[in-house]
Design a protein around this motif. Sequence first.
Motif, PDB file in Angstrom:
ATOM      1  N   VAL A   1       7.662  28.453 -57.889  1.00  0.00           N
ATOM      2  CA  VAL A   1       7.842  27.551 -56.763  1.00  0.00           C
ATOM      3  C   VAL A   1       9.188  26.851 -56.903  1.00  0.00           C
ATOM      4  N   ASN A   2       9.853  26.651 -55.772  1.00  0.00           N
ATOM      5  CA  ASN A   2      11.118  25.929 -55.722  1.00  0.00           C
ATOM      6  C   ASN A   2      10.896  24.691 -54.856  1.00  0.00           C
ATOM      7  N   ILE A   3      11.211  23.514 -55.422  1.00  0.00           N
ATOM      8  CA  ILE A   3      11.030  22.253 -54.703  1.00  0.00           C
ATOM      9  C   ILE A   3      12.400  21.619 -54.521  1.00  0.00           C
ATOM     10  N   VAL A   4      12.743  21.317 -53.275  1.00  0.00           N
ATOM     11  CA  VAL A   4      14.012  20.676 -52.950  1.00  0.00           C
ATOM     12  C   VAL A   4      13.699  19.339 -52.288  1.00  0.00           C
ATOM     13  N   SER A   5      14.258  18.265 -52.845  1.00  0.00           N
ATOM     14  CA  SER A   5      13.967  16.940 -52.314  1.00  0.00           C
ATOM     15  C   SER A   5      15.137  15.998 -52.516  1.00  0.00           C
ATOM     16  N   ALA A   6      15.325  15.135 -51.537  1.00  0.00           N
ATOM     17  CA  ALA A   6      16.338  14.085 -51.626  1.00  0.00           C
ATOM     18  C   ALA A   6      15.784  12.916 -52.435  1.00  0.00           C
TER      19      ALA A   6
ATOM     20  N   ASP B   1      21.994  12.367 -53.409  1.00  0.00           N
ATOM     21  CA  ASP B   1      21.807  13.791 -53.665  1.00  0.00           C
ATOM     22  C   ASP B   1      20.457  13.990 -54.323  1.00  0.00           C
ATOM     23  N   GLY B   2      19.786  15.037 -53.943  1.00  0.00           N
ATOM     24  CA  GLY B   2      18.429  15.255 -54.422  1.00  0.00           C
ATOM     25  C   GLY B   2      18.322  16.216 -55.580  1.00  0.00           C
ATOM     26  N   LEU B   3      17.124  16.698 -55.747  1.00  0.00           N
ATOM     27  CA  LEU B   3      16.791  17.588 -56.841  1.00  0.00           C
ATOM     28  C   LEU B   3      16.411  18.953 -56.304  1.00  0.00           C
ATOM     29  N   ASP B   4      16.649  19.956 -57.111  1.00  0.00           N
ATOM     30  CA  ASP B   4      16.287  21.329 -56.804  1.00  0.00           C
ATOM     31  C   ASP B   4      15.601  21.858 -58.055  1.00  0.00           C
ATOM     32  N   GLN B   5      14.261  21.914 -58.035  1.00  0.00           N
ATOM     33  CA  GLN B   5      13.482  22.167 -59.235  1.00  0.00           C
ATOM     34  C   GLN B   5      12.651  23.437 -59.127  1.00  0.00           C
ATOM     35  N   GLU B   6      12.591  24.210 -60.194  1.00  0.00           N
ATOM     36  CA  GLU B   6      11.740  25.400 -60.274  1.00  0.00           C
ATOM     37  C   GLU B   6      10.513  25.078 -61.119  1.00  0.00           C
TER      38      GLU B   6
END
Length: 177
Positions: A83-88, A110-115
């Motif tokens: 899963v890829n989660i992108v959030s500000a 700037d947010g995060l881009d997490q696997e």
Amino acid sequence: MKVIFKLFLALFLFNMSSCSSDDSKDDGKVGDVVTIEGVWKLTALAVESSFDFNNDGVYSRNLFEETPCYLDDFINFRADGSVNIVSALTNISVDVTSSTDYEHVYECLDGLDQESSWIKEGNLVTVENGSTDLEGYIFENTLIVTLRDTFEIEMFDGTNYFYQEEDIVLEYTKVQE
């Protein structure tokens, strides 16, 4: 006085690292539940207190409506269990001019881009991270995630500053297979 608002998602995404996958994925609909694989866009982010960041005169608990910060947030659940989660992220501070005149102001960061990885059993979706599993429930094309006491914000009562922890309810809508 300016204090960084600890947005739940920082905790949420921090807890998502170092996950393992699981092969128990759904192959299709289960009752009214669609398959989880695909892109889910954030459509609501509700907290317990109301704010009027967009200065429209209407206070709302839905920060998604009050700020443009979360417009590009999404989760992409892949068939391989990843899963890829992108959030500000958001910086919220209290701007006090007097004991009766103050407001909360925000700044988009700037947010995060997490696997990570996920498993699904019926309507329950779990993103694993050792002993800290995060859970959400799917109803038709909507995913609801509740994070208890993860929205921490500085408040002002006219005399004193204090911190308040609140629940956050995230609502995602499936937009793409």
